[in-house]
Scaffold this motif. Sequence first.
Motif, PDB file in Angstrom:
ATOM      1  N   LEU A  60     -91.439 -41.044   3.568  1.00  0.00           N
ATOM      2  CA  LEU A  60     -91.346 -41.872   4.775  1.00  0.00           C
ATOM      3  C   LEU A  60     -91.159 -41.016   6.019  1.00  0.00           C
ATOM      4  O   LEU A  60     -91.737 -41.299   7.076  1.00  0.00           O
ATOM      5  CB  LEU A  60     -90.195 -42.866   4.642  1.00  0.00           C
ATOM      6  N   PHE A  61     -90.381 -39.963   5.897  1.00  0.00           N
ATOM      7  CA  PHE A  61     -90.204 -39.065   7.042  1.00  0.00           C
ATOM      8  C   PHE A  61     -91.515 -38.402   7.425  1.00  0.00           C
ATOM      9  O   PHE A  61     -91.877 -38.348   8.611  1.00  0.00           O
ATOM     10  CB  PHE A  61     -89.155 -37.996   6.731  1.00  0.00           C
ATOM     11  N   HIS A  62     -92.246 -37.904   6.455  1.00  0.00           N
ATOM     12  CA  HIS A  62     -93.495 -37.199   6.751  1.00  0.00           C
ATOM     13  C   HIS A  62     -94.594 -38.131   7.247  1.00  0.00           C
ATOM     14  O   HIS A  62     -95.493 -37.701   7.964  1.00  0.00           O
ATOM     15  CB  HIS A  62     -93.979 -36.446   5.509  1.00  0.00           C
ATOM     16  N   TYR A  63     -94.534 -39.402   6.879  1.00  0.00           N
ATOM     17  CA  TYR A  63     -95.551 -40.350   7.323  1.00  0.00           C
ATOM     18  C   TYR A  63     -95.209 -40.999   8.663  1.00  0.00           C
ATOM     19  O   TYR A  63     -96.106 -41.317   9.444  1.00  0.00           O
ATOM     20  CB  TYR A  63     -95.753 -41.453   6.286  1.00  0.00           C
ATOM     21  N   THR A  64     -93.920 -41.240   8.903  1.00  0.00           N
ATOM     22  CA  THR A  64     -93.550 -42.013  10.092  1.00  0.00           C
ATOM     23  C   THR A  64     -92.421 -41.408  10.916  1.00  0.00           C
ATOM     24  O   THR A  64     -92.326 -41.653  12.115  1.00  0.00           O
ATOM     25  CB  THR A  64     -93.115 -43.439   9.696  1.00  0.00           C
ATOM     26  N   GLY A  65     -91.533 -40.639  10.304  1.00  0.00           N
ATOM     27  CA  GLY A  65     -90.335 -40.178  10.996  1.00  0.00           C
ATOM     28  C   GLY A  65     -90.577 -39.071  11.993  1.00  0.00           C
ATOM     29  O   GLY A  65     -89.932 -39.007  13.038  1.00  0.00           O
ATOM     30  N   GLN A  66     -91.496 -38.167  11.697  1.00  0.00           N
ATOM     31  CA  GLN A  66     -91.820 -37.087  12.604  1.00  0.00           C
ATOM     32  C   GLN A  66     -93.052 -37.457  13.437  1.00  0.00           C
ATOM     33  O   GLN A  66     -93.834 -38.330  13.055  1.00  0.00           O
ATOM     34  CB  GLN A  66     -92.079 -35.791  11.831  1.00  0.00           C
ATOM     35  N   HIS A  85     -90.243 -45.936  12.181  1.00  0.00           N
ATOM     36  CA  HIS A  85     -90.000 -44.595  12.705  1.00  0.00           C
ATOM     37  C   HIS A  85     -88.512 -44.328  12.884  1.00  0.00           C
ATOM     38  O   HIS A  85     -88.019 -43.242  12.544  1.00  0.00           O
ATOM     39  CB  HIS A  85     -90.726 -44.418  14.041  1.00  0.00           C
ATOM     40  N   GLU A  86     -87.777 -45.307  13.390  1.00  0.00           N
ATOM     41  CA  GLU A  86     -86.343 -45.118  13.616  1.00  0.00           C
ATOM     42  C   GLU A  86     -85.601 -44.882  12.301  1.00  0.00           C
ATOM     43  O   GLU A  86     -84.628 -44.125  12.264  1.00  0.00           O
ATOM     44  CB  GLU A  86     -85.764 -46.339  14.346  1.00  0.00           C
ATOM     45  N   ILE A  87     -86.053 -45.531  11.239  1.00  0.00           N
ATOM     46  CA  ILE A  87     -85.446 -45.298   9.927  1.00  0.00           C
ATOM     47  C   ILE A  87     -85.900 -43.953   9.368  1.00  0.00           C
ATOM     48  O   ILE A  87     -85.099 -43.149   8.889  1.00  0.00           O
ATOM     49  CB  ILE A  87     -85.819 -46.435   8.953  1.00  0.00           C
ATOM     50  N   GLY A  88     -87.204 -43.702   9.459  1.00  0.00           N
ATOM     51  CA  GLY A  88     -87.773 -42.489   8.890  1.00  0.00           C
ATOM     52  C   GLY A  88     -87.290 -41.211   9.534  1.00  0.00           C
ATOM     53  O   GLY A  88     -87.386 -40.138   8.929  1.00  0.00           O
ATOM     54  N   ARG A  89     -86.751 -41.301  10.742  1.00  0.00           N
ATOM     55  CA  ARG A  89     -86.269 -40.101  11.422  1.00  0.00           C
ATOM     56  C   ARG A  89     -85.170 -39.392  10.642  1.00  0.00           C
ATOM     57  O   ARG A  89     -84.948 -38.194  10.811  1.00  0.00           O
ATOM     58  CB  ARG A  89     -85.733 -40.465  12.813  1.00  0.00           C
ATOM     59  N   TYR A  90     -84.456 -40.136   9.764  1.00  0.00           N
ATOM     60  CA  TYR A  90     -83.341 -39.554   9.015  1.00  0.00           C
ATOM     61  C   TYR A  90     -83.586 -39.478   7.509  1.00  0.00           C
ATOM     62  O   TYR A  90     -82.725 -38.980   6.783  1.00  0.00           O
ATOM     63  CB  TYR A  90     -82.063 -40.363   9.266  1.00  0.00           C
ATOM     64  N   THR A  91     -84.717 -39.944   7.046  1.00  0.00           N
ATOM     65  CA  THR A  91     -84.919 -39.980   5.600  1.00  0.00           C
ATOM     66  C   THR A  91     -85.325 -38.623   5.021  1.00  0.00           C
ATOM     67  O   THR A  91     -85.511 -38.514   3.802  1.00  0.00           O
ATOM     68  CB  THR A  91     -85.976 -41.039   5.219  1.00  0.00           C
ATOM     69  N   ASN A 284     -89.214 -34.576  16.126  1.00  0.00           N
ATOM     70  CA  ASN A 284     -88.265 -35.662  15.868  1.00  0.00           C
ATOM     71  C   ASN A 284     -87.009 -35.410  16.694  1.00  0.00           C
ATOM     72  O   ASN A 284     -85.964 -35.037  16.166  1.00  0.00           O
ATOM     73  CB  ASN A 284     -87.943 -35.712  14.374  1.00  0.00           C
ATOM     74  N   ARG A 285     -87.095 -35.588  17.996  1.00  0.00           N
ATOM     75  CA  ARG A 285     -86.005 -35.249  18.908  1.00  0.00           C
ATOM     76  C   ARG A 285     -84.935 -36.331  18.930  1.00  0.00           C
ATOM     77  O   ARG A 285     -85.195 -37.496  18.639  1.00  0.00           O
ATOM     78  CB  ARG A 285     -86.551 -35.055  20.330  1.00  0.00           C
TER      79      ARG A 285
END
Length: 398
Positions: A60-66, A85-91, A284-285
Motif C-alpha cells: 500500500l505504501f509503494h502504490y499510494t503512500g509515496q 494516501h493518508e493511510i499508506g504514508r505510514y504503512t 512522502n513529506r
Amino acid sequence: MPTPLSLLNRRSGTRTEGAARASLPAQTDGGSAAAPRPGRRPRLYALDGMRLIAALGVLLFHYTGQELDPRVWHGSNKTLLPHVHEIGRYTWMGVELFFLISGFVICMSCWGKRPRDFFISRVIRLYPAYWFCVLLTAAVVWYAARPFGSFGDLSARTLFSNLSMMQWPIGSPAVDPVYWTLWLEMRFYVAFAIVVAFGLTYRRVVLFCMIWSFAAIFTPMINFGLATEVTQPVYAPFFIGGIVMYLMYRFKPTFLLWAMLVFDWMMAQNQLPGIMKQYESDGNRGLTYTVACLVMTACYLLVLAAALGKLNWISWKWLTTAGALTYPLYLLHQEIGWVGISYLRRSLPPGETLGAMIAIMLVVAYLVNRVVERPLSAKLKTWLESSFKAMAEASDAK
C-alpha cells in the motif's frame, strides 16, 4: 531483587513447540531451577496473518503512500486517492513488523536443530522464490522499457549479481528496490548462526540479545563501517524484540525478559526519526513521530499478544496459505505493480485499479508459491542434504 547473572545461571528447561508439533530435548544451562513444561501450544496462525498484514502494508505504501511518477497513475496518486494516501504514508512500517516476526520465527523454526539444518532451512526459505521473482521482475521491467522504477541496468552482470542476493554488499544495482531488506535478514541469519553452532539454550539466546543490543548502541560511536554493518543499529531492536518475545512464548515471561523487551522498544523508538527520513526522501513529506511511534508500538503489541497466547483464538487455516504467499508478494509487488497500475488505469478508475492490482498480485504470489517455490524448495533441500551427507562421509573417511 535477583541480578541478571543469577537469572542467567538458572537451568532453562524445555517447552513443547506447538507450531512444529514435536517435542524437543531438554536444554540445561547450569543451576538447579528448571523452567516449566507447559502443554502443547496451538499453531500460531496469528503470525501468518501478521505476515500478510505486513506485506499488504508495504504494498500500500509503494502504490499510494509515496509520491509516484505521474505516469503510473496517469496523475498524482495523492490527488486521485487522497484518503488511501493518508493511510499508506505510514504503512511502510510493515517492514518493521516483518523484522519483529523474523526474530520470533527464526527461533521457533530452528530450536533444537543442527547448524546444517539451520543453514538448509534459511537457503530454501530465501532463494527459490527469490530467483524466480528476480527473473520475472527483470522480464517485466524490460518489456515495459523501465518507465517508472529506479532500476536502469538490465545487463547480464547486474542480473547475475542480483541472483546471488549479494547485490548490496558488492555495489550492484537491485532489480527491485524492495530487495534491500533481504540483506538485513541475511546479516541477522549469519549472526544468529553463531548461537546455533553452539546450541540454542535459553541462557545463550539471552546473552546473544544482550550483547547485540549493546553492540548496536556503541558501534556507531566508533565510526567503523564493518562493525555497523554487522550490528545493524537501526533495525537490531526489531529482530531482538522478536527473539525476546519468542523466549516469553517458549518458556515464560520473566522480569528480565520484560526489561529486555522494554529496552528494545526504547531503542527502536529512538531510531524512528532516522527511519522516517528514508521514507520522506521518497516524496512522502510531513511524517510525524507520534503517529509513526504509535504504529510501531502496535506492531510490538501484536507480536507480544501472539507470544502470550492472547491470539490463540485465531485458528483460521487459510492464514497458513496467506503467510506462505507473503514472501513472493513482497518480492514482486513494486516494479511489476507500477507497470500493472499504468496499464489498468487506461480503463479503470483509481479505486478499482488499486483493488484489481492488489488482487492480481495476490494471485500471482499464490501461483509462485505453489508452482515454483514449494517444488523447487523441496528439490533444493534434497540436494543440500545429500551434499552435507557426502561431506560427512568424506570427513569420516579422511
